[in-house]
Motif scaffolding. Sequence first.
Motif, short mmCIF file in Angstrom:
data_model
loop_
_atom_site.label_atom_id
_atom_site.label_comp_id
_atom_site.label_asym_id
_atom_site.label_seq_id
_atom_site.Cartn_x
_atom_site.Cartn_y
_atom_site.Cartn_z
N VAL A 143 0.80 -1.23 0.00
CA VAL A 143 0.00 0.00 0.00
C VAL A 143 0.83 1.27 0.00
O VAL A 143 0.28 2.37 -0.06
CB VAL A 143 -0.95 0.03 1.22
N VAL A 159 -6.73 1.17 -2.14
CA VAL A 159 -6.43 -0.12 -1.52
C VAL A 159 -7.69 -0.96 -1.57
O VAL A 159 -8.78 -0.50 -1.20
CB VAL A 159 -5.97 0.04 -0.06
N LEU A 215 -12.80 5.17 3.87
CA LEU A 215 -13.14 3.74 3.81
C LEU A 215 -14.48 3.56 3.12
O LEU A 215 -15.44 4.28 3.42
CB LEU A 215 -13.20 3.14 5.22
N VAL A 231 -8.22 9.69 5.02
CA VAL A 231 -8.35 8.39 4.36
C VAL A 231 -9.82 7.98 4.40
O VAL A 231 -10.47 8.06 5.44
CB VAL A 231 -7.48 7.32 5.03
N LEU A 272 -1.16 4.70 5.33
CA LEU A 272 -2.14 5.28 4.43
C LEU A 272 -2.12 6.80 4.54
O LEU A 272 -2.35 7.35 5.61
CB LEU A 272 -3.54 4.74 4.74
N GLU A 296 -13.07 -2.02 1.15
CA GLU A 296 -13.05 -3.29 1.86
C GLU A 296 -14.15 -4.16 1.25
O GLU A 296 -15.34 -3.89 1.40
CB GLU A 296 -13.30 -3.05 3.35
N MET A 344 -9.69 4.81 10.77
CA MET A 344 -9.08 5.43 9.59
C MET A 344 -8.30 6.68 9.95
O MET A 344 -8.77 7.53 10.70
CB MET A 344 -10.16 5.81 8.57
N VAL A 364 -6.08 8.68 0.17
CA VAL A 364 -6.20 7.27 -0.18
C VAL A 364 -7.62 6.79 0.12
O VAL A 364 -8.24 7.20 1.11
CB VAL A 364 -5.17 6.42 0.60
N HIS A 365 -8.13 5.92 -0.74
CA HIS A 365 -9.43 5.28 -0.53
C HIS A 365 -9.22 3.77 -0.35
O HIS A 365 -8.51 3.14 -1.14
CB HIS A 365 -10.35 5.52 -1.72
N TRP A 366 -9.82 3.25 0.69
CA TRP A 366 -9.75 1.81 0.97
C TRP A 366 -11.12 1.21 0.70
O TRP A 366 -12.10 1.56 1.35
CB TRP A 366 -9.33 1.58 2.42
N THR A 398 -9.21 -4.74 -0.37
CA THR A 398 -9.00 -5.97 0.39
C THR A 398 -10.13 -6.94 0.09
O THR A 398 -11.29 -6.58 0.11
CB THR A 398 -8.92 -5.70 1.90
N ALA A 452 -5.26 -4.44 8.62
CA ALA A 452 -5.40 -3.05 9.06
C ALA A 452 -4.26 -2.65 9.99
O ALA A 452 -3.70 -1.54 9.88
CB ALA A 452 -6.74 -2.85 9.75
#
Length: 281
Positions: free
Chosen positions: A55, A61, A112, A110, A82, A90, A106, A86-88, A63, A75
């Motif tokens: 990452v 990102v 989520l 960032v 992060l 999940e 977060m 950034v965008h995660w 997952t 995590a």
Amino acid sequence: MKKIAFLGLGHMGAPMARQLLAAGHPLTVWNRTAAKAGPLAAQGARVAADPADAVRDADVVITMLAGPQAVRAVADAILPLLRPGVHWAEMSTVGPDAVRELGARMPAGVTLVDAPVMGSTDKAEAGALGVLAGGDADAVVPVLSRFGPVTRTGALGSGAALKLVVNTAVIGGVALVAEAMRLADALGLDESTARDALARGPLGGAVARAFATDVHFGSDLAVKDVALATGTTELPAMEAVLAHFEAAAADPAVVHEDIAHAVTRIRRHPGKSHEQERRSP
């Protein structure tokens, strides 16, 4: 093109990662079993040594992991790295509580998004999954759309919640078909005749899934999903379904096989959980 880190290359993750490579995204991949990353490396992905390495330079990102514990472990490794912006996404099936727990961790800046998917390995290979996106998903919808149509479900955690509802219905339907076929067996009916009759009725979709041969969703994962559902509210019918799949998951010959293999086991054995069978005289 956004730089993407994809963590988790199991039966679903690997074909999803291939969709991103085919779309031209710079892609870094990581998997706990490193050998699974080999085919993607041959197609142009960079293979990371660990989640943190994956990452480090990512804009997005993704997952796709086995469950809540795996997501928490990743995590712990990646959150300090992060950066703002950034965008995660999940995309595992972990339930809304785990998503909200993750959201509270977060770092500033960032975002989520919970974006689990509907469909199995065949849909993943075809880029035809249904993506259920909860939270502020605007920035990642173009990426998520590579996997299939995106449905916006509402606030963070709503995608995970709806996925739990969908999986509960599917797994419950498969178990019901298995029991109906067990009854047909007990009554001496021809298997094909009984199966065809069920397929023409309201359980037609569940019949197709119960006897599918070209998809994969392991009995151990079914146990995880149904346990999440029954831990949320009282679901007596799904408690019985959970017992069926716990028994299948305790069988080394079935545990990691598609739930269609559990159908055969349900037809042959009573619906006792592994714990109940252990206590039986």
